[in-house]
Scaffold this active site. Structure first.
Site, mmCIF file in Angstrom:
data_model
loop_
_atom_site.group_PDB
_atom_site.id
_atom_site.type_symbol
_atom_site.label_atom_id
_atom_site.label_comp_id
_atom_site.label_asym_id
_atom_site.label_seq_id
_atom_site.Cartn_x
_atom_site.Cartn_y
_atom_site.Cartn_z
ATOM 1 N N CYS A 160 0.702 -0.901 0.005
ATOM 2 C CA CYS A 160 0.035 -0.550 0.469
ATOM 3 C C CYS A 160 1.220 1.178 0.041
ATOM 4 C CB CYS A 160 -0.943 0.106 0.933
ATOM 5 S SG CYS A 160 -2.216 0.831 0.895
ATOM 6 N N HIS A 178 -3.334 -5.904 1.044
ATOM 7 C CA HIS A 178 -2.824 -6.197 2.045
ATOM 8 C C HIS A 178 -2.758 -7.752 2.894
ATOM 9 C CE1 HIS A 178 -2.608 -1.931 3.284
ATOM 10 N NE2 HIS A 178 -3.502 -1.574 2.456
ATOM 11 N N GLU A 209 -1.314 -8.665 4.954
ATOM 12 C CA GLU A 209 -1.311 -8.684 6.340
ATOM 13 C C GLU A 209 -2.049 -8.370 7.254
ATOM 14 O OE1 GLU A 209 -0.861 -6.332 4.916
ATOM 15 O OE2 GLU A 209 -0.782 -4.416 6.059
#
Lengths: 228, 77
Positions: A85, A201, A203
Protein backbone atom coordinates in the site's frame (compact mmCIF):
# COMPACT_ATOMS: atom_id res chain seq x y z
CA UNK A 1 15.33 -14.43 8.84
CA UNK A 2 14.78 -11.15 10.70
CA UNK A 3 12.60 -8.52 9.08
CA UNK A 4 12.83 -4.76 9.65
CA UNK A 5 9.39 -3.13 9.67
CA UNK A 6 10.24 0.46 8.75
CA UNK A 7 8.09 3.14 10.35
CA UNK A 8 7.55 6.66 9.06
CA UNK A 9 5.48 9.38 10.69
CA UNK A 10 1.98 8.41 9.58
CA UNK A 11 2.60 4.69 9.01
CA UNK A 12 -0.41 2.83 10.36
CA UNK A 13 -0.12 -0.78 9.16
CA UNK A 14 3.22 -1.29 10.93
CA UNK A 15 1.63 -3.22 13.80
CA UNK A 16 -0.36 -5.40 11.38
CA UNK A 17 2.89 -6.20 9.57
CA UNK A 18 4.76 -7.10 12.72
CA UNK A 19 1.83 -9.16 14.01
CA UNK A 20 1.42 -11.12 10.80
CA UNK A 21 5.14 -11.88 10.48
CA UNK A 22 5.58 -12.92 14.10
CA UNK A 23 2.38 -14.94 13.82
CA UNK A 24 4.03 -17.26 11.33
CA UNK A 25 7.28 -17.45 13.25
CA UNK A 26 9.31 -14.82 11.39
CA UNK A 27 11.39 -12.56 13.60
CA UNK A 28 10.40 -8.93 13.03
CA UNK A 29 11.21 -5.62 14.70
CA UNK A 30 10.51 -1.94 14.08
CA UNK A 31 13.07 0.41 12.59
CA UNK A 32 12.55 4.18 12.65
CA UNK A 33 12.90 6.14 9.39
CA UNK A 34 15.76 8.27 10.77
CA UNK A 35 17.98 5.26 11.41
CA UNK A 36 20.89 4.85 9.03
CA UNK A 37 21.51 1.15 9.48
CA UNK A 38 19.69 -2.13 8.92
CA UNK A 39 22.45 -4.12 10.60
CA UNK A 40 21.15 -7.40 11.96
CA UNK A 41 18.24 -7.56 9.51
CA UNK A 42 17.82 -9.74 6.45
CA UNK A 43 14.72 -8.23 4.87
CA UNK A 44 12.64 -5.04 4.88
CA UNK A 45 8.89 -4.52 5.21
CA UNK A 46 7.54 -1.10 4.28
CA UNK A 47 4.06 -0.87 5.77
CA UNK A 48 0.93 0.89 4.66
CA UNK A 49 -0.44 4.10 6.06
CA UNK A 50 -0.29 7.77 5.26
CA UNK A 51 3.36 8.64 5.68
CA UNK A 52 3.89 12.37 6.05
CA UNK A 53 0.13 12.82 5.80
CA UNK A 54 0.27 11.94 2.09
CA UNK A 55 1.34 15.57 1.60
CA UNK A 56 2.89 16.54 -1.74
CA UNK A 57 2.46 13.00 -3.16
CA UNK A 58 1.78 9.70 -1.44
CA UNK A 59 5.09 8.28 -0.23
CA UNK A 60 7.16 11.17 -1.64
CA UNK A 61 8.77 12.33 1.58
CA UNK A 62 9.11 8.88 3.12
CA UNK A 63 11.00 7.85 -0.03
CA UNK A 64 13.67 10.47 0.85
CA UNK A 65 14.01 9.50 4.54
CA UNK A 66 17.49 8.53 5.84
CA UNK A 67 16.71 4.79 6.12
CA UNK A 68 15.89 4.59 2.40
CA UNK A 69 19.58 4.46 1.39
CA UNK A 70 19.76 1.19 3.29
CA UNK A 71 16.53 -0.04 1.73
CA UNK A 72 18.01 0.68 -1.72
CA UNK A 73 21.15 -1.22 -0.76
CA UNK A 74 19.03 -4.22 0.33
CA UNK A 75 17.13 -4.09 -2.96
CA UNK A 76 20.39 -3.99 -4.95
CA UNK A 77 21.93 -6.82 -2.94
CA UNK A 78 19.01 -9.11 -3.71
CA UNK A 79 17.52 -9.13 -0.21
CA UNK A 80 13.78 -9.21 0.30
CA UNK A 81 12.08 -5.79 0.24
CA UNK A 82 8.30 -5.83 0.57
CA UNK A 83 6.22 -2.65 0.25
CA UNK A 84 2.47 -2.76 0.86
CA UNK A 85 0.00 0.00 0.00
CA UNK A 86 1.78 3.18 1.12
CA UNK A 87 4.90 1.01 1.11
CA UNK A 88 4.36 0.36 -2.62
CA UNK A 89 3.98 4.09 -3.17
CA UNK A 90 7.25 4.67 -1.27
CA UNK A 91 9.07 2.10 -3.43
CA UNK A 92 7.84 3.78 -6.64
CA UNK A 93 8.66 7.27 -5.34
CA UNK A 94 12.17 6.15 -4.42
CA UNK A 95 12.74 4.75 -7.90
CA UNK A 96 13.30 1.22 -6.59
CA UNK A 97 10.23 0.16 -8.60
CA UNK A 98 9.07 1.82 -11.85
CA UNK A 99 5.81 3.69 -12.44
CA UNK A 100 3.59 5.57 -10.00
CA UNK A 101 0.37 5.25 -8.00
CA UNK A 102 -2.26 7.88 -8.81
CA UNK A 103 -5.75 8.76 -7.55
CA UNK A 104 -8.32 5.99 -7.98
CA UNK A 105 -10.19 6.20 -11.27
CA UNK A 106 -13.46 7.29 -9.69
CA UNK A 107 -11.91 9.46 -6.98
CA UNK A 108 -13.18 7.29 -4.18
CA UNK A 109 -11.34 5.80 -1.22
CA UNK A 110 -11.78 2.04 -1.64
CA UNK A 111 -11.96 -0.27 1.36
CA UNK A 112 -13.08 -3.71 0.17
CA UNK A 113 -11.95 -7.15 -0.90
CA UNK A 114 -10.38 -7.70 -4.31
CA UNK A 115 -9.35 -10.89 -6.10
CA UNK A 116 -5.81 -11.40 -7.27
CA UNK A 117 -4.18 -13.83 -9.66
CA UNK A 118 -0.49 -14.28 -9.43
CA UNK A 119 1.15 -13.60 -12.78
CA UNK A 120 4.79 -14.22 -11.92
CA UNK A 121 5.30 -17.75 -10.60
CA UNK A 122 8.96 -17.77 -9.67
CA UNK A 123 9.58 -14.93 -7.21
CA UNK A 124 9.93 -15.59 -3.46
CA UNK A 125 6.63 -13.76 -2.94
CA UNK A 126 4.55 -15.57 -5.53
CA UNK A 127 5.93 -19.11 -5.65
CA UNK A 128 3.71 -20.33 -2.82
CA UNK A 129 0.47 -18.96 -4.23
CA UNK A 130 -1.77 -21.78 -5.37
CA UNK A 131 -5.12 -20.06 -6.04
CA UNK A 132 -6.88 -16.79 -6.68
CA UNK A 133 -6.38 -14.69 -3.55
CA UNK A 134 -9.12 -12.76 -1.80
CA UNK A 135 -7.38 -9.89 -0.01
CA UNK A 136 -8.52 -6.40 1.05
CA UNK A 137 -7.48 -3.05 -0.37
CA UNK A 138 -7.77 0.26 1.49
CA UNK A 139 -6.51 3.20 -0.53
CA UNK A 140 -7.42 6.43 -2.25
CA UNK A 141 -4.44 6.46 -4.61
CA UNK A 142 -3.79 2.99 -5.90
CA UNK A 143 -4.13 3.36 -9.66
CA UNK A 144 -0.87 1.96 -11.00
CA UNK A 145 0.39 3.85 -14.04
CA UNK A 146 3.54 3.50 -16.13
CA UNK A 147 4.55 4.50 -19.65
CA UNK A 148 3.96 2.05 -22.50
CA UNK A 149 7.58 0.87 -22.64
CA UNK A 150 7.66 0.16 -18.92
CA UNK A 151 4.36 -1.76 -19.06
CA UNK A 152 5.65 -3.76 -22.00
CA UNK A 153 8.84 -4.59 -20.12
CA UNK A 154 6.98 -5.54 -16.91
CA UNK A 155 4.65 -7.84 -18.82
CA UNK A 156 7.38 -9.25 -21.09
CA UNK A 157 9.82 -10.02 -18.29
CA UNK A 158 7.24 -11.53 -15.96
CA UNK A 159 7.53 -8.72 -13.42
CA UNK A 160 3.81 -8.30 -12.86
CA UNK A 161 3.37 -10.13 -9.56
CA UNK A 162 -0.40 -9.84 -9.13
CA UNK A 163 -3.30 -8.75 -11.28
CA UNK A 164 -6.84 -7.85 -10.22
CA UNK A 165 -9.26 -10.46 -11.59
CA UNK A 166 -13.00 -10.97 -11.44
CA UNK A 167 -14.33 -12.45 -8.22
CA UNK A 168 -17.69 -14.20 -7.83
CA UNK A 169 -20.43 -12.16 -9.49
CA UNK A 170 -18.05 -9.57 -10.93
CA UNK A 171 -18.32 -9.17 -14.68
CA UNK A 172 -16.88 -5.79 -15.64
CA UNK A 173 -13.34 -4.51 -15.18
CA UNK A 174 -14.85 -1.53 -13.36
CA UNK A 175 -15.88 -3.97 -10.63
CA UNK A 176 -12.76 -6.10 -10.30
CA UNK A 177 -10.11 -3.44 -11.07
CA UNK A 178 -11.75 -0.75 -8.96
CA UNK A 179 -8.88 1.75 -8.92
CA UNK A 180 -8.41 1.57 -12.69
CA UNK A 181 -4.78 0.39 -12.69
CA UNK A 182 -3.02 0.00 -16.05
CA UNK A 183 -3.33 -3.66 -17.17
CA UNK A 184 -5.18 -4.29 -13.84
CA UNK A 185 -1.80 -4.42 -12.13
CA UNK A 186 -1.99 -4.88 -8.35
CA UNK A 187 1.68 -5.54 -7.63
CA UNK A 188 5.04 -5.54 -9.41
CA UNK A 189 8.51 -6.96 -8.91
CA UNK A 190 11.98 -5.60 -9.62
CA UNK A 191 13.95 -7.50 -12.31
CA UNK A 192 15.71 -9.70 -9.73
CA UNK A 193 12.38 -10.59 -8.13
CA UNK A 194 13.50 -9.70 -4.60
CA UNK A 195 11.44 -6.49 -4.34
CA UNK A 196 7.65 -6.55 -4.39
CA UNK A 197 5.29 -3.60 -4.16
CA UNK A 198 1.54 -4.24 -4.00
CA UNK A 199 -1.56 -2.24 -3.07
CA UNK A 200 -3.66 -5.05 -1.47
CA UNK A 201 -2.93 -5.99 2.16
CA UNK A 202 -1.84 -9.62 2.70
CA UNK A 203 -1.10 -8.80 6.36
CA UNK A 204 -4.81 -8.11 6.87
CA UNK A 205 -5.80 -11.57 5.73
CA UNK A 206 -3.93 -13.89 8.05
CA UNK A 207 -6.71 -15.40 10.14
CA UNK A 208 -10.30 -16.59 9.77
CA UNK A 209 -11.28 -13.99 12.36
CA UNK A 210 -10.20 -11.30 9.91
CA UNK A 211 -12.24 -12.87 7.12
CA UNK A 212 -9.48 -14.40 5.03
CA UNK A 213 -6.24 -16.32 5.41
CA UNK A 214 -5.17 -15.86 1.80
CA UNK A 215 -2.42 -13.41 2.72
CA UNK A 216 -0.55 -16.29 4.32
CA UNK A 217 0.09 -17.74 0.87
CA UNK A 218 2.38 -14.79 0.22
CA UNK A 219 3.85 -14.47 3.71
CA UNK A 220 4.53 -18.17 4.29
CA UNK A 221 6.62 -18.25 1.14
CA UNK A 222 8.93 -15.64 2.64
CA UNK A 223 9.79 -18.14 5.37
CA UNK A 224 11.15 -20.49 2.74
CA UNK A 225 13.58 -17.84 1.55
CA UNK A 226 15.32 -17.99 4.91
CA UNK A 227 18.28 -15.74 5.52
CA UNK A 228 19.03 -13.75 2.38
CA UNK B 1 13.69 37.76 0.17
CA UNK B 2 13.33 36.23 -3.30
CA UNK B 3 10.22 34.18 -3.80
CA UNK B 4 10.00 31.39 -6.36
CA UNK B 5 6.79 29.87 -7.58
CA UNK B 6 6.99 26.25 -8.62
CA UNK B 7 4.13 25.10 -10.85
CA UNK B 8 3.82 21.33 -10.88
CA UNK B 9 1.54 19.85 -13.53
CA UNK B 10 0.56 16.32 -14.48
CA UNK B 11 2.03 15.14 -17.75
CA UNK B 12 -0.50 15.77 -20.54
CA UNK B 13 -0.79 12.07 -21.41
CA UNK B 14 -2.05 11.16 -17.92
CA UNK B 15 -5.65 11.08 -16.82
CA UNK B 16 -6.33 13.69 -14.11
CA UNK B 17 -9.25 12.24 -12.16
CA UNK B 18 -9.59 15.28 -9.89
CA UNK B 19 -9.57 17.63 -12.89
CA UNK B 20 -12.18 15.49 -14.60
CA UNK B 21 -14.43 15.75 -11.53
CA UNK B 22 -14.07 19.54 -11.50
CA UNK B 23 -14.83 19.70 -15.22
CA UNK B 24 -17.98 17.66 -14.60
CA UNK B 25 -19.09 20.12 -11.92
CA UNK B 26 -18.48 23.09 -14.24
CA UNK B 27 -20.51 21.39 -16.99
CA UNK B 28 -23.35 20.98 -14.50
CA UNK B 29 -23.15 24.74 -13.87
CA UNK B 30 -23.76 25.28 -17.57
CA UNK B 31 -20.27 26.03 -18.85
CA UNK B 32 -20.68 24.00 -22.02
CA UNK B 33 -17.66 25.63 -23.64
CA UNK B 34 -15.33 23.88 -21.18
CA UNK B 35 -13.30 21.14 -22.83
CA UNK B 36 -11.07 20.06 -19.99
CA UNK B 37 -9.86 21.05 -16.52
CA UNK B 38 -6.55 19.90 -15.10
CA UNK B 39 -5.36 20.44 -11.56
CA UNK B 40 -1.74 21.11 -10.70
CA UNK B 41 0.10 22.38 -7.67
CA UNK B 42 1.57 25.77 -6.86
CA UNK B 43 4.41 25.64 -4.36
CA UNK B 44 5.81 28.98 -3.17
CA UNK B 45 9.37 28.96 -1.94
CA UNK B 46 11.21 31.74 -0.18
CA UNK B 47 14.97 31.49 -0.44
CA UNK B 48 17.77 33.61 1.00
CA UNK B 49 19.51 33.82 -2.35
CA UNK B 50 18.03 32.72 -5.63
CA UNK B 51 20.13 30.11 -7.38
CA UNK B 52 18.13 28.54 -10.19
CA UNK B 53 20.29 25.45 -10.18
CA UNK B 54 19.58 24.82 -6.48
CA UNK B 55 15.84 25.37 -6.86
CA UNK B 56 15.70 23.00 -9.83
CA UNK B 57 17.52 20.50 -7.68
CA UNK B 58 14.76 20.83 -5.05
CA UNK B 59 12.19 20.11 -7.76
CA UNK B 60 14.07 17.14 -9.19
CA UNK B 61 14.78 15.64 -5.76
CA UNK B 62 11.39 16.04 -4.15
CA UNK B 63 8.84 18.58 -5.38
CA UNK B 64 7.99 16.92 -8.70
CA UNK B 65 7.92 13.27 -9.70
CA UNK B 66 9.39 13.04 -13.22
CA UNK B 67 7.43 9.85 -13.89
CA UNK B 68 4.10 11.68 -13.85
CA UNK B 69 4.78 15.41 -13.54
CA UNK B 70 6.41 18.41 -15.21
CA UNK B 71 7.32 21.65 -13.49
CA UNK B 72 8.24 25.22 -14.29
CA UNK B 73 9.67 28.02 -12.16
CA UNK B 74 8.66 31.64 -11.89
CA UNK B 75 10.80 34.09 -9.93
CA UNK B 76 8.78 36.71 -8.06
CA UNK B 77 10.76 39.83 -7.23
Amino acid sequence: MRVAVVRFPGSNCDQDGLYSLRGIGIQADYVWQDDHSLKGFDAVWIPGGFSYGDYLRCGAMAARAPIMDEVKRFADEGRIVFGICNGFQVLCESGILPGALMGNLRQKFLCRYVHLDRVNTTSPFTQGVTKTLRIPIAHGEGRYVADKDTLKRLEGEGLVAFRYVAGPGETSEEEFNPNGSDNAIAGILNPKGNVLGMMPHPERSVSETLGSTDGLQILQALKLVGVA
Amino acid sequence: MPKVRVFVTLKPSLLDTAGRTVAGALHKLGYDELEEARIGKLIELEVKDYDEKRVKEMCDKLLANPVIEDYRLELVK
